[in-house]
Design an enzyme around this catalytic site. Sequence first.
Site, PDB file in Angstrom:
ATOM      1  N   PHE A 169      37.192  35.958  41.611  1.00 30.16           N
ATOM      2  CA  PHE A 169      36.251  35.885  42.726  1.00 30.16           C
ATOM      3  C   PHE A 169      36.903  35.221  43.933  1.00 30.16           C
ATOM      4  O   PHE A 169      36.804  35.714  45.064  1.00 30.16           O
ATOM      5  CB  PHE A 169      34.999  35.109  42.319  1.00 30.16           C
ATOM      6  CG  PHE A 169      34.084  34.801  43.476  1.00 30.16           C
ATOM      7  CD1 PHE A 169      33.234  35.771  43.976  1.00 30.16           C
ATOM      8  CD2 PHE A 169      34.085  33.540  44.067  1.00 30.16           C
ATOM      9  CE1 PHE A 169      32.397  35.496  45.059  1.00 30.16           C
ATOM     10  CE2 PHE A 169      33.257  33.253  45.137  1.00 30.16           C
ATOM     11  CZ  PHE A 169      32.409  34.234  45.641  1.00 30.16           C
ATOM     12  N   CYS A 170      37.577  34.086  43.716  1.00 25.79           N
ATOM     13  CA  CYS A 170      38.199  33.377  44.829  1.00 25.79           C
ATOM     14  C   CYS A 170      39.411  34.136  45.369  1.00 25.79           C
ATOM     15  O   CYS A 170      39.669  34.124  46.580  1.00 25.79           O
ATOM     16  CB  CYS A 170      38.595  31.967  44.395  1.00 25.79           C
ATOM     17  SG  CYS A 170      37.158  30.883  44.089  1.00 25.79           S
ATOM     18  N   VAL A 171      40.164  34.807  44.502  1.00 21.23           N
ATOM     19  CA  VAL A 171      41.270  35.651  44.974  1.00 21.23           C
ATOM     20  C   VAL A 171      40.735  36.714  45.937  1.00 21.23           C
ATOM     21  O   VAL A 171      41.277  36.933  47.028  1.00 21.23           O
ATOM     22  CB  VAL A 171      42.004  36.315  43.787  1.00 21.23           C
ATOM     23  CG1 VAL A 171      42.937  37.424  44.270  1.00 21.23           C
ATOM     24  CG2 VAL A 171      42.801  35.260  43.006  1.00 21.23           C
TER      25      VAL A 171
ATOM     26  N   HIS B 182      39.593  35.110  49.330  1.00 21.18           N
ATOM     27  CA  HIS B 182      40.684  34.781  50.254  1.00 21.18           C
ATOM     28  C   HIS B 182      41.299  36.044  50.855  1.00 21.18           C
ATOM     29  O   HIS B 182      41.713  36.040  52.018  1.00 21.18           O
ATOM     30  CB  HIS B 182      41.739  33.939  49.545  1.00 21.18           C
ATOM     31  CG  HIS B 182      41.257  32.572  49.181  1.00 21.18           C
ATOM     32  ND1 HIS B 182      40.790  31.681  50.115  1.00 21.18           N
ATOM     33  CD2 HIS B 182      41.138  31.951  47.987  1.00 21.18           C
ATOM     34  CE1 HIS B 182      40.409  30.568  49.510  1.00 21.18           C
ATOM     35  NE2 HIS B 182      40.613  30.712  48.215  1.00 21.18           N
TER      36      HIS B 182
END
Length: 326
Positions: free
Chosen positions: A85-87, A90
Amino acid sequence: MTSPFRFTSPEPVDRTTGTVAAVHAQITRDFGIEGAPPFVALSAAPDLMAGAWALMRESLLSGHASRTEKELVTFGVSLANRCPFCVGAHTLLLYAGGDRELAGSLARGERPEDPEHGQLLDWGQDMRGTGPFAADEAPEFVGSALAFHFINRIVSALIDEEAVSGGADPAELLDSTAGQALVRAVRDRPEPGLSLPLLGTEGPQPSWAAGTPVGAAFGALRSAAHAGAGLLDERDATLVRESVAAWDGFTPPPLTGDGLPDRTERPGARLALLAARAPYRITAEDVKAWRVPPFTDHCLVHLVAFGAMLAVERVEAGLLGAVHPA
């Protein structure tokens, strides 16, 4: 609609009050995303929510260092922590900032063409070395990286990443009204320090950011997260601290034979250790074994945050050891 939150039931953003509502309003304005899931997941514990937001805002969004370069570091951190999710987030933020070719190459798993970008990505993935940035930019780069070592763990532990990770094309997404708000926020540079009045706790500031808004935010988040140790008895709290201290800060535990505490006998210690070292492995059975009355969403968020912060401090210790060897 199925909730994207795995084990808690956060209050809808439009029904929140007090500190939580104030944090949501600032996130919408300065981050460009209304109801950002990582912060909604923390909203049962306002001091944690405010601390995590302040650390991210003051390091990643504010300051004078390149937002693109800081996004590369946090992309690397999220890769290291196995947080898809964070990849994806960003990648979208780089795209929104105008770095379309860079975002596209990262999305395809390619290395950045710019060698300096590659160095920043490498450092984000393994912070056991001096960072490739100027000394006066350390609060922003180190703060951004440690913010996402914390946020990655909150996301992996408490959010169903498949439920919130869409496959929409970035160009189409950013062409929407919400997308345009994100673009404006990413390309802006919010005034430093405006998140600090939202903090409900204080704590010792780290040497790498002492006297800065980043240092104040990190100290507050650390203090709030360590309050979660009070949910464990002394024996379990000691076990968790010693286990994380003995870890290298990056290598995940093996899937079997990892020495985790038994779910039935020491469920709280097991949850905290998983939150630190492999939050994506927390299961409903793990949570159910620990979460009995009087424990609430507030308690669960604090216990996860305690494990996450121990991991953050372990990474921080490895970084400081590289900068100031014994």
